[in-house]
Design a protein around this motif. Structure first.
Motif, PDB file in Angstrom:
ATOM      1  N   UNK A 186      -0.977  10.745 -15.847  1.00 30.25           N
ATOM      2  CA  UNK A 186      -1.923  11.723 -15.323  1.00 30.25           C
ATOM      3  C   UNK A 186      -3.149  11.078 -14.708  1.00 30.25           C
ATOM      4  N   UNK A 187      -3.714  10.104 -15.396  1.00 31.97           N
ATOM      5  CA  UNK A 187      -4.887   9.414 -14.870  1.00 31.97           C
ATOM      6  C   UNK A 187      -4.558   8.679 -13.576  1.00 31.97           C
ATOM      7  N   UNK A 188      -3.417   8.006 -13.548  1.00 34.82           N
ATOM      8  CA  UNK A 188      -3.028   7.289 -12.333  1.00 34.82           C
ATOM      9  C   UNK A 188      -2.873   8.225 -11.149  1.00 34.82           C
ATOM     10  N   UNK A 189      -2.287   9.393 -11.388  1.00 38.36           N
ATOM     11  CA  UNK A 189      -2.124  10.368 -10.304  1.00 38.36           C
ATOM     12  C   UNK A 189      -3.473  10.908  -9.830  1.00 38.36           C
ATOM     13  N   UNK A 190      -4.378  11.148 -10.751  1.00 43.02           N
ATOM     14  CA  UNK A 190      -5.728  11.597 -10.371  1.00 43.02           C
ATOM     15  C   UNK A 190      -6.407  10.540  -9.505  1.00 43.02           C
ATOM     16  N   UNK A 191      -6.301   9.283  -9.915  1.00 41.27           N
ATOM     17  CA  UNK A 191      -6.903   8.200  -9.129  1.00 41.27           C
ATOM     18  C   UNK A 191      -6.285   8.154  -7.734  1.00 41.27           C
ATOM     19  N   UNK A 192      -4.962   8.290  -7.648  1.00 38.15           N
ATOM     20  CA  UNK A 192      -4.298   8.259  -6.348  1.00 38.15           C
ATOM     21  C   UNK A 192      -4.720   9.435  -5.462  1.00 38.15           C
ATOM     22  N   UNK A 193      -4.843  10.607  -6.030  1.00 40.27           N
ATOM     23  CA  UNK A 193      -5.285  11.775  -5.264  1.00 40.27           C
ATOM     24  C   UNK A 193      -6.695  11.560  -4.738  1.00 40.27           C
ATOM     25  N   UNK A 194      -7.576  11.065  -5.597  1.00 39.35           N
ATOM     26  CA  UNK A 194      -8.953  10.803  -5.166  1.00 39.35           C
ATOM     27  C   UNK A 194      -8.996   9.705  -4.108  1.00 39.35           C
ATOM     28  N   UNK A 195      -8.168   8.673  -4.284  1.00 40.25           N
ATOM     29  CA  UNK A 195      -8.146   7.582  -3.296  1.00 40.25           C
ATOM     30  C   UNK A 195      -7.660   8.086  -1.944  1.00 40.25           C
ATOM     31  N   UNK A 196      -6.777   9.068  -1.957  1.00 40.06           N
ATOM     32  CA  UNK A 196      -6.219   9.588  -0.709  1.00 40.06           C
ATOM     33  C   UNK A 196      -7.187  10.487   0.044  1.00 40.06           C
ATOM     34  N   UNK A 197      -8.076  11.185  -0.687  1.00 40.47           N
ATOM     35  CA  UNK A 197      -8.857  12.173   0.034  1.00 40.47           C
ATOM     36  C   UNK A 197     -10.318  12.317  -0.311  1.00 40.47           C
ATOM     37  N   UNK A 198     -10.776  11.638  -1.320  1.00 40.42           N
ATOM     38  CA  UNK A 198     -12.161  11.844  -1.745  1.00 40.42           C
ATOM     39  C   UNK A 198     -13.119  10.968  -0.953  1.00 40.42           C
TER      40      UNK A 198
END
Length: 123
Positions: A57-69
């Motif tokens: 879950x944490x890894x996916x959150x980091x990836x989502x943020x890296x993609x668009x934040x």
């Protein structure tokens, strides 16, 4: 994509892989530095599955943020997430685990995450 964002995405991928390893090979992922870990205990293996789900879950959150934040949001989020390996380091130390593992694995991970956070926040 700036280097700090690429490094953040790499951290996200590695955390997801750690979680998958914990689900697929719990004995290999067990202990993370705590001596005498009962790797054959089914209750302990259930706790490993909880940790694995947290990692994925944490890894996916980091990836989502890296993609668009925005970089500053990514930086603050990664800095907050660095608290997890700090906690793991303290758990290993409290469990009389090897200081090399506590500082060399968990502490170093937190330091890298904090350093990347600073790059994102200042960049």
């Amino acid at each position: 994509m700036p280097v700090a964002e690429v490094l953040t995405a790499l951290i996200g991928v590695l955390v997801v892989l750690m979680g998958l390893n914990g689900l697929l090979r719990p004995q290999a992922a067990a202990g993370f530095g705590i001596p005498g870990t009962p790797t054959e205990d089914r209750t302990f293996q259930a706790w490993l599955a909880v940790k694995a789900a947290r990692d994925i879950g944490l890894g996916l959150i980091i990836l989502i943020l890296a993609a668009g934040a925005a970089p500053h949001l990514l930086g603050w989020s990664l800095l907050a997430a660095a608290g997890i390996p700090v906690g793991d380091m303290l758990i290993v130390l409290r469990g009389n685990g090897p200081r090399v593992t506590a500082f060399g694995v968990h502490g170093a991970t937190a330091a890298v995450m904090a350093a990347i956070s600073v790059l994102l926040l200042l960049g």
